[in-house]
Design an enzyme around this catalytic site. Sequence first.
Site, mmCIF file in Angstrom:
data_model
loop_
_atom_site.group_PDB
_atom_site.id
_atom_site.type_symbol
_atom_site.label_atom_id
_atom_site.label_comp_id
_atom_site.label_asym_id
_atom_site.label_seq_id
_atom_site.Cartn_x
_atom_site.Cartn_y
_atom_site.Cartn_z
ATOM 1 N N GLU A 5 39.510 41.449 47.669
ATOM 2 C CA GLU A 5 38.609 42.345 48.372
ATOM 3 C C GLU A 5 38.638 41.924 49.839
ATOM 4 O O GLU A 5 38.473 40.739 50.137
ATOM 5 C CB GLU A 5 37.172 42.214 47.837
ATOM 6 C CG GLU A 5 36.251 43.207 48.506
ATOM 7 C CD GLU A 5 34.766 43.008 48.183
ATOM 8 O OE1 GLU A 5 34.421 41.966 47.590
ATOM 9 O OE2 GLU A 5 33.972 43.902 48.532
ATOM 10 N N ARG A 10 38.904 29.569 37.506
ATOM 11 C CA ARG A 10 39.106 29.462 38.943
ATOM 12 C C ARG A 10 39.187 27.997 39.350
ATOM 13 O O ARG A 10 38.783 27.103 38.618
ATOM 14 C CB ARG A 10 37.959 30.130 39.688
ATOM 15 C CG ARG A 10 36.623 29.439 39.454
ATOM 16 C CD ARG A 10 35.492 30.002 40.323
ATOM 17 N NE ARG A 10 35.949 30.849 41.373
ATOM 18 C CZ ARG A 10 35.478 32.094 41.565
ATOM 19 N NH1 ARG A 10 34.580 32.584 40.756
ATOM 20 N NH2 ARG A 10 35.908 32.811 42.574
ATOM 21 N N LYS A 50 33.406 32.733 48.747
ATOM 22 C CA LYS A 50 33.470 33.424 50.032
ATOM 23 C C LYS A 50 32.099 33.475 50.687
ATOM 24 O O LYS A 50 31.982 33.385 51.901
ATOM 25 C CB LYS A 50 33.974 34.855 49.804
ATOM 26 C CG LYS A 50 35.474 34.969 49.665
ATOM 27 C CD LYS A 50 35.858 36.427 49.843
ATOM 28 C CE LYS A 50 37.108 36.766 49.063
ATOM 29 N NZ LYS A 50 37.323 38.220 49.000
#
Length: 558
Positions: free
Chosen positions: A38, A262, A272
């Site tokens: 994104e 992850r 983020k």
Amino acid sequence: MEEIKNEEEKSLNFIEEIVEEGLHSGKHQKILTRFPPEPNGYLHIGHAKSICLNFGLAKKYNGKTNLRFDDTNPVTEETEYVGSIKEDVRWLGFEWANEFYASDYFEQLYEFAVKLIKKGLAYVDDSTGDEIAAQKGAPTEPGMRNKYAERSIEENLLLFADMRAGKYADGEKVLRAKVDMASPNMQLRDPIMYRIKHAHHHRTGDKWCIYPMYDFAHGQSDSIENITHSICTLEFVAHRPLYNWFIEQLEIFPSKQYEFARLNLTYTVMSKRKLLQLVNEKYVNSWDDPRMPTISGYRRRGYTPESILKFADKIGVQKRENLIDLSLLEFCIREHLNKIALRRMVVLDPLKVVITNYKKDSELVRSEDNPEDENTGYREIPFSAEIYIEKEDFMENPPKKFFRLAPGQKVRLKSAYIIQCDEAVKNADGSIAELRCSYIPESKSGSDTSGIKVQGTLHWVSVKHAVTAELRLYDRLFRVEDPSNEENDFKEYINPDSLQVIKTVYAEPALKKAGFDERYQFLRKGYFCLDKDSSKDKMVFNRTVTLKDTWAKEQKKK
RNA sequence: UGCCCGAUAGUAUAAUGGUAGUACGACAGAUUUUGGUUCUGUUUGUCUUGGUUCGAAUCCAGGUCGGGCAACCA
């Protein structure tokens, strides 16, 4: 031959097994993966793991990978991020087959939604966000469908068209899928497909005022592109039934989703949101601050793509939560830099040494650019009667096993002569002003006939030939291993000493020719690279990583 | 206390019913004109309780622990 053998013997991770199964059974002729960031922030090393997985898989199995920007939320997304993401992927060495955007598919997604409405599987809901949340129930209690779910297909078609036409304000209506309000999987309790946002989109501008949610964009985009393996992180496991449900109801290409854990790294944060906070609240200078775990941060710090690829390979791919030791990443970069870095001598904290019996003005000595790689050749370094050594390389009253300079003690000056310390000249306050030493003329490197053995070798710089530079020494950004898992806010665990600037250091003249693509090892001090803040008159170097320092480690223990 | 995912040395990761191995770290030693590099060695592990089996890290059941899920974020 040896390498091929190793390749074959190396065991497959669980995703590679799935890929091979699909290939062997004939389910797939070719695989097609995608990397779907994104564009709302910079990529970090966790994304690097995903990039290596997606692109690496395609490479290994002769398939392809699309770069697809998941840009379904215009409020947080910006073109600036698109550019940085592409730069980072390329820097890692990967090339995408196609550059796509979820927003490319907005028209098609709209038609998909209409199709579901026509099948009686989607409805327009006028409830507020709070009402929808309340009606969803709880994990332990089933949810309840409201009256809007009873709307006719015709009414839903009309209302949805009106949503698109901009007849309603933000939040006034949503389109929901009619799945199962009693499902134990909360994701299936009539999830929202479209919401109204009168916002400017970085690509479609003001064309749309309704935007699809992740769940009604991602799987469909995968399907439109004929993605065979849609690989994402563990938090999407619960979304998989919904991912499949939409694809089945729409009767489109059956992409499959697979999830892996992850990456987490010690002494940093990997979200983020948190990284954005560090930038916005000025804890660091920018997204590419060399202390940041962003790809651009590592790049600026001097990490090589090779080292990050190696790291990604070594950490593997699994489904269990993990917290990787920073030391593994550091091992990977040291391993690579040791092979490629040009050796240079730089004194960070100078102590002047006068060689009293050296009568020549100066001479040139030869030193290898990289002892690990004979192809790199040699350089010449000026030597004279006045040199700088590191303050820490002299002690007036040394402990045993101090292999450096002390009154009466001998050391080798790297690539030059053996010297002996005759006297420490002091300032009025008792501090050391300079050292008086004598050199052994027949001990010159390469033609040493002195027969003298010394334990230590020091780096040094001729005073009158020295060039100067600024150094930026970086340490871990956080004081604790897992700042996100501590009691207090993660920012309370920031390491106040993560950046140390040394305004002036003294370097051998060869460093003057430093280039941005070159990596350096400052002997005994660490690996460095030229920073973009450098100018014609001033060189600035970033310390990528220190050398391993067993002496320092031992001292620390005491 | 609903559903889902997971659990192998300090940290990661292999072993796919048949000798628990590798890497990083740590520790010790050798080599070294970088206390770097290189080399050698040592250390530490199958969450738990049952079951199936000649044989279980692996299969089954119960438990424990960790993570995820109730955004008009992705």
